[in-house]
Design an enzyme around this catalytic site. Structure first.
Site, PDB file in Angstrom:
ATOM      1  N   TYR A  17      44.193  28.722  41.835  1.00  0.00           N
ATOM      2  CA  TYR A  17      43.745  29.828  40.989  1.00  0.00           C
ATOM      3  C   TYR A  17      42.861  29.375  39.828  1.00  0.00           C
ATOM      4  CZ  TYR A  17      47.554  32.368  43.289  1.00  0.00           C
ATOM      5  OH  TYR A  17      48.385  32.947  44.208  1.00  0.00           O
ATOM      6  N   HIS A  22      40.367  35.715  37.217  1.00  0.00           N
ATOM      7  CA  HIS A  22      41.613  36.082  36.543  1.00  0.00           C
ATOM      8  C   HIS A  22      42.081  34.982  35.585  1.00  0.00           C
ATOM      9  CE1 HIS A  22      44.271  39.423  36.458  1.00  0.00           C
ATOM     10  NE2 HIS A  22      45.246  38.960  37.206  1.00  0.00           N
ATOM     11  N   TYR A  69      53.183  33.448  36.514  1.00  0.00           N
ATOM     12  CA  TYR A  69      52.049  34.208  37.019  1.00  0.00           C
ATOM     13  C   TYR A  69      51.627  35.236  35.976  1.00  0.00           C
ATOM     14  CZ  TYR A  69      52.266  31.942  41.496  1.00  0.00           C
ATOM     15  OH  TYR A  69      52.221  30.992  42.478  1.00  0.00           O
ATOM     16  N   ASN A  71      51.158  38.372  35.837  1.00  0.00           N
ATOM     17  CA  ASN A  71      51.864  39.639  35.665  1.00  0.00           C
ATOM     18  C   ASN A  71      53.213  39.510  34.977  1.00  0.00           C
ATOM     19  OD1 ASN A  71      49.674  40.685  36.963  1.00  0.00           O
ATOM     20  ND2 ASN A  71      50.730  41.167  38.861  1.00  0.00           N
ATOM     21  N   ASP A  96      40.840  38.158  31.168  1.00  0.00           N
ATOM     22  CA  ASP A  96      39.725  38.717  31.925  1.00  0.00           C
ATOM     23  C   ASP A  96      39.700  40.231  31.751  1.00  0.00           C
ATOM     24  OD1 ASP A  96      42.222  38.719  33.481  1.00  0.00           O
ATOM     25  OD2 ASP A  96      41.021  39.568  35.106  1.00  0.00           O
ATOM     26  N   ASN A 117      48.101  44.071  34.197  1.00  0.00           N
ATOM     27  CA  ASN A 117      49.552  43.871  34.242  1.00  0.00           C
ATOM     28  C   ASN A 117      50.037  42.740  33.341  1.00  0.00           C
ATOM     29  OD1 ASN A 117      50.014  46.015  36.028  1.00  0.00           O
ATOM     30  ND2 ASN A 117      49.518  44.722  37.780  1.00  0.00           N
TER      31      ASN A 117
END
Length: 194
Positions: A17, A22, A69, A71, A96, A117
Site C-alpha cells: 500500500y 490512500h 488499517y 479505517n 487523501d 472512514n
C-alpha cells in the site's frame, strides 16, 4: 495539556500500500520526518512515532503513522493523544482527499468526514470532529471506477513527476498550521495558484 502537536499521517500498513493514493498522508509524514531528523520507532499505541521539533526552537511535534488499517485509525490516534496529553485542537490528520484536485492542499478544522472512514474513526475515538485536517488532493476516479479501487492504486505515471512537489507543499502546510495557525495556513494554501 501540552503545547505538543500530534501530526498523524493516515494510510494502510504494508509495502503493498505504500505508494497508493490512500497513503499520501503517510508520505507527507515521511517528508516531515526528514525535516525533523530521526527515524520512526514503534510505539505501544500501535503506531510508528517520531518525536522532535519543526526547526530549531520550533514547536514540539509527535509524528505518527498508525500501524492499523486506515479505517480503524482512531484507536492509535486516541491512545497517542492520551499518552502525550494532547488536546484534539492540537491533533492534525493528514489524509487523501478525492474531492480536491490532484496537486492541491486544503486545510480545515472539524466538519464532516466526506465519506472518509479513517476520519470517521478518528472522530469517534476522539469523541469530537474538532481536530485539524490537512487534505491532500488526489482527484476523483476516472469514469465509473470505484472510489475504493482508485485510492488503493498507486499514483499515475503522469502524477508521479509532480508528487514530490505535492508532498512538499503538504508538509509546508502542516508546518504553517502548527507555527502560525489555521487562518494563516488557509490564507496561504487556499489562495495559492496550484
Amino acid at each position: 495539556m501540552t503545547d505538543t502537536w500530534l501530526i498523524v499521517g493516515l494510510g494502510n500498513p504494508g509495502t503493498e500500500y505504500s505508494n497508493n493514493r490512500h497513503n499520501v498522508g503517510q508520505m507527507v509524514l515521511d517528508e516531515l520526518a526528514r525535516r525533523v531528523g530521526g527515524s520512526f520507532k514503534v510505539h505501544k499505541a500501535r503506531a510508528h512515532v517520531l518525536e522532535g521539533r519543526l526547526g530549531i526552537g520550533g514547536p514540539r511535534v509527535v509524528l505518527a503513522k498508525p500501524m492499523s488499517y486506515m479505517n480503524v485509525s482512531g484507536g492509535p490516534v486516541s491512545a497517542l493523544s492520551k499518552f502525550y496529553d494532547i488536546d484534539p485542537e492540537h491533533v492534525v490528520a493528514v489524509h487523501d482527499e478525492i474531492d480536491i484536485p490532484f496537486n492541491t492542499v486544503k486545510l480545515k478544522i472539524g466538519g464532516g468526514e466526506g465519506g472518509h472512514n479513517g476520519l470517521r474513526d478518528i472522530s469517534k475515538a476522539l469523541a469530537t470532529k474538532d481536530y485539524l485536517r490537512v487534505r491532500v488532493g488526489v482527484g476523483r476516479p476516472p469514469g465509473r471506477m470505484d472510489t475504493a479501487d482508485f485510492v488503493l492504486k498507486d499514483f499515475a505515471t503522469t502524477e508521479k513527476k509532480d508528487l514530490p512537489f505535492l508532498l512538499d507543499d503538504a508538509a509546508d502546510a502542516v508546518e504553517t498550521v502548527v507555527r502560525e495557525g489555521l487562518a494563516a495556513a488557509q490564507q496561504k494554501y487556499h489562495t495559492a495558484v496550484q
